[in-house]
Scaffold this active site. Structure first.
Site, PDB file in Angstrom:
ATOM      1  N   HIS A 243       0.868  -1.208   0.184  1.00  0.00           N
ATOM      2  CA  HIS A 243       0.075  -0.129   0.122  1.00  0.00           C
ATOM      3  C   HIS A 243       1.049   1.170  -0.121  1.00  0.00           C
ATOM      4  O   HIS A 243       1.931   1.091   0.635  1.00  0.00           O
ATOM      5  CB  HIS A 243      -0.911   0.005   1.138  1.00  0.00           C
ATOM      6  CG  HIS A 243      -2.134   0.741   0.971  1.00  0.00           C
ATOM      7  ND1 HIS A 243      -1.814   2.083   1.142  1.00  0.00           N
ATOM      8  CD2 HIS A 243      -3.404   0.641   0.670  1.00  0.00           C
ATOM      9  CE1 HIS A 243      -3.432   2.863   0.883  1.00  0.00           C
ATOM     10  NE2 HIS A 243      -3.927   1.751   0.722  1.00  0.00           N
TER      11      HIS A 243
ATOM     12  N   ASP B 100      -7.959  -5.377   0.091  1.00  0.00           N
ATOM     13  CA  ASP B 100      -8.481  -6.464  -0.976  1.00  0.00           C
ATOM     14  C   ASP B 100      -8.215  -7.741  -0.798  1.00  0.00           C
ATOM     15  O   ASP B 100      -9.059  -8.724  -1.466  1.00  0.00           O
ATOM     16  CB  ASP B 100      -8.174  -5.778  -2.500  1.00  0.00           C
ATOM     17  CG  ASP B 100      -8.615  -4.630  -2.940  1.00  0.00           C
ATOM     18  OD1 ASP B 100      -9.621  -4.135  -2.556  1.00  0.00           O
ATOM     19  OD2 ASP B 100      -7.646  -3.936  -3.463  1.00  0.00           O
TER      20      ASP B 100
HETATM   21  N1  COA Z   1       4.087  -7.768  -4.552  1.00  0.00           N
HETATM   22  C1  COA Z   1       5.377  -7.770  -4.401  1.00  0.00           C
HETATM   23  N2  COA Z   1       6.182  -6.762  -4.202  1.00  0.00           N
HETATM   24  C2  COA Z   1       5.445  -5.409  -3.884  1.00  0.00           C
HETATM   25  C3  COA Z   1       4.136  -5.439  -3.669  1.00  0.00           C
HETATM   26  C4  COA Z   1       3.333  -6.650  -4.172  1.00  0.00           C
HETATM   27  N3  COA Z   1       2.125  -6.467  -3.981  1.00  0.00           N
HETATM   28  N4  COA Z   1       3.881  -4.136  -3.415  1.00  0.00           N
HETATM   29  C5  COA Z   1       5.145  -3.447  -3.289  1.00  0.00           C
HETATM   30  N5  COA Z   1       6.131  -4.368  -3.696  1.00  0.00           N
HETATM   31  C6  COA Z   1       7.584  -4.152  -3.400  1.00  0.00           C
HETATM   32  C7  COA Z   1       7.975  -3.485  -4.856  1.00  0.00           C
HETATM   33  O1  COA Z   1       8.352  -4.402  -5.721  1.00  0.00           O
HETATM   34  C8  COA Z   1       8.978  -2.369  -4.268  1.00  0.00           C
HETATM   35  O2  COA Z   1      10.235  -3.199  -3.927  1.00  0.00           O
HETATM   36  P1  COA Z   1      11.712  -2.799  -4.657  1.00  0.00           P
HETATM   37  O3  COA Z   1      11.737  -1.655  -3.732  1.00  0.00           O
HETATM   38  O4  COA Z   1      12.460  -3.861  -4.246  1.00  0.00           O
HETATM   39  O5  COA Z   1      11.385  -2.381  -5.888  1.00  0.00           O
HETATM   40  C9  COA Z   1       8.771  -2.043  -2.985  1.00  0.00           C
HETATM   41  O6  COA Z   1       7.690  -3.236  -2.366  1.00  0.00           O
HETATM   42  C10 COA Z   1       7.809  -0.671  -2.819  1.00  0.00           C
HETATM   43  O7  COA Z   1       6.738  -0.892  -4.031  1.00  0.00           O
HETATM   44  P2  COA Z   1       6.288   0.325  -4.672  1.00  0.00           P
HETATM   45  O8  COA Z   1       5.700  -0.269  -5.953  1.00  0.00           O
HETATM   46  O9  COA Z   1       7.164   1.563  -4.789  1.00  0.00           O
HETATM   47  O10 COA Z   1       4.945   0.794  -3.701  1.00  0.00           O
HETATM   48  P3  COA Z   1       3.874   1.816  -4.378  1.00  0.00           P
HETATM   49  O11 COA Z   1       3.472   2.744  -3.037  1.00  0.00           O
HETATM   50  O12 COA Z   1       4.323   2.434  -5.619  1.00  0.00           O
HETATM   51  O13 COA Z   1       2.706   0.859  -4.792  1.00  0.00           O
HETATM   52  C11 COA Z   1       0.590  -0.631  -4.630  1.00  0.00           C
HETATM   53  C12 COA Z   1       1.692   0.500  -3.955  1.00  0.00           C
HETATM   54  C13 COA Z   1      -0.368  -0.629  -3.829  1.00  0.00           C
HETATM   55  C14 COA Z   1       0.502  -0.101  -6.189  1.00  0.00           C
HETATM   56  C15 COA Z   1       1.766  -1.792  -4.875  1.00  0.00           C
HETATM   57  O14 COA Z   1       1.964  -2.290  -3.482  1.00  0.00           O
HETATM   58  C16 COA Z   1       1.263  -3.010  -5.589  1.00  0.00           C
HETATM   59  O15 COA Z   1       1.156  -3.020  -6.672  1.00  0.00           O
HETATM   60  N6  COA Z   1       0.312  -3.843  -4.864  1.00  0.00           N
HETATM   61  C17 COA Z   1      -0.453  -4.910  -5.623  1.00  0.00           C
HETATM   62  C18 COA Z   1      -1.918  -4.097  -6.117  1.00  0.00           C
HETATM   63  C19 COA Z   1      -2.794  -3.782  -5.152  1.00  0.00           C
HETATM   64  O16 COA Z   1      -3.071  -4.800  -4.160  1.00  0.00           O
HETATM   65  N7  COA Z   1      -3.306  -2.990  -5.067  1.00  0.00           N
HETATM   66  C20 COA Z   1      -4.488  -2.482  -4.117  1.00  0.00           C
HETATM   67  C21 COA Z   1      -4.134  -1.630  -3.091  1.00  0.00           C
HETATM   68  S1  COA Z   1      -5.185  -1.027  -1.946  1.00  0.00           S
END
Ligand code: COA
Length: 376
Positions: free
Chosen positions: A263, A314
């Protein structure tokens, strides 16, 4: 080279884009409150209609106010036959969120007051869509299951009627409470991507329906509301709890993002997740089908060990909706049918104190190029 003041904040992370008094989040605790009331108290005590009133009017309704509000919402549930015709015309291959987006857009064209942005008319439109979107989603579900749509029953609560329109059965209090709590947990979440999108549309002084249609488009994405469908697809693919570890190892080795985890704001856990986890467990007990809950807890444990990443709203909402008999392809539609109330609260706020939302981009392209003299 850009100066420090010209740094791009990727994904606008941590940027305060507006003032708001609707929801407060502290992602480090984690804490979430709606209008100052803690989400845990809300989840255990209030109904969805009470929460919608609170979000829109900044106060809990008195019994009389709640009675009037509930009746008004209930009276608005019916949708014009042309909207049902439109839903029937949609190709089966179309994404159900595209169907919802189109249906809401059609409702906007049928409203002669669509461009009236006065507070009173905005509240009328918000009540209308908060009442009608669950009906649209239930009709979509019935059509997808090859069954005739069911007329709403105004004697039931919004949650109870949602289940009735979906299944044709009058729900018991446990099912109604489960839907109520799911709706109110999804109702509002500060300036998430879809709510911010709604506010950006209002920022141009465009109309309420355009803002909501844009919000639906934003919440459809798999990084936002669309993640809930992906979570359940993952559980179905894993199918057996003993396969969960290997599945996750493989997915992480392939650098896949695992839906339902992570998140932008919550780092120490999603304030809403424990309630959905408890509901998923209760439904597993009640139905005697513990498979999905067991798969979910196993994957969560592996994910904690492998990456230390938290389960978000979710994650456990997926098995909850699955147990309730919601068609998988419509999980995100359910999320949108709840978030309409939060979007509306932010839309009111943005109209009341508007300034065009127009950020800048740090330009990284060519400059000063000359057109070739011989270019035709
Ligand atoms: N699975 C695997 N790795 C994940 C992850 C996931 N669901 N969510 C975050 N990470 C990892 C990223 O790969 C990143 O790792 P790194 O620093 O080694 O590259 C780190 O955690 C930080 O993630 P980041 O993508 O920068 O976080 P964000 O704030 O941009 O993204 C989300 C937040 C929600 C978009 C992201 O966590 C995600 O895509 N989650 C899955 C989709 C989801 O469940 N969305 C509903 C949100 S309520």
């Amino acid at each position: 080279m850009s100066s420090a003041s010209e740094q791009v904040i990727s994904g606008l992370e941590g940027v305060l884009a507006c003032e708001s008094s609707v929801a407060f989040i502290d992602g480090n605790i984690p804490e979430l409150s709606y209008r100052g009331y803690n989400i845990h108290d809300i989840a255990e005590t209030l109904t969805y209609e009470q929460v919608v009133y609170l979000l829109w009017y900044d106060e809990l309704p008195s019994p009389e106010q709640l009675h009037t509000f509930r009746n008004d919402l209930a009276a608005r549930r019916g949708i014009p036959s042309v909207v049902i015709d439109l839903l029937r015309l949609m190709p089966a291959s179309a994404h159900p969120m595209a169907g919802l987006r189109t249906a809401v857009s059609l409702l906007g064209t049928l409203d002669p007051q669509a461009d009236d942005n006065s507070p009173a008319d905005l509240h009328r439109k918000a009540a209308d869509l908060t009442a009608k979107i669950p009906t649209i989603v239930a009709v979509q579900a019935r059509l997808q299951m090859g069954q005739a749509p069911i007329e709403p029953d105004a004697s039931l609560s919004l949650a109870g009627n949602y289940h009735y329109m979906l299944t044709g059965k009058r729900p018991d209090t446990t099912i109604t409470r489960t839907i109520d709590t799911s709706l109110l947990l999804y109702a509002e979440h500060e300036t998430n991507a879809s709510t911010f999108t709604c506010r950006a549309v209002v920022g141009t002084e465009s109309d309420y329906y355009s803002a909501v249609v844009a919000g639906i488009g934003a919440i459809k994405g798999p990084l936002h509301g669309g993640a809930i469908d992906e979570v359940m697809r993952m559980f179905l693919e894993i199918d057996q709890p003993e396969r969960a570890g290997a599945y996750l190892d493989q997915a992480l080795a392939a650098k896949r993002k695992i839906s339902g985890f992570g998140h932008r704001v919550y780092r120490a856990g999603d304030a809403r997740a424990p309630h959905l986890r408890a509901m998923a467990e209760r439904l597993a007990e009640a139905t005697g089908d513990r498979k999905w809950f067991t798969i979910a807890t196993t994957v969560e444990q592996h994910m904690r060990q492998a990456k230390g990443i938290i389960a978000n709203v979710d994650y456990y909402a997926a098995p909850v909706l699955y147990h309730l008999g919601f068609p998988l392809a419509l999980f995100t539609n359910f999320v949108a049918s709840a978030r309409i109330s939060g979007w509306s609260a932010h839309i009111f706020e943005q109209y009341a104190n508007n300034r065009l939302i127009r950020p800048r981009a740090l330009y990284t392209g060519h400059r000063g190029r000359q057109l070739p003299a011989d270019y035709q």
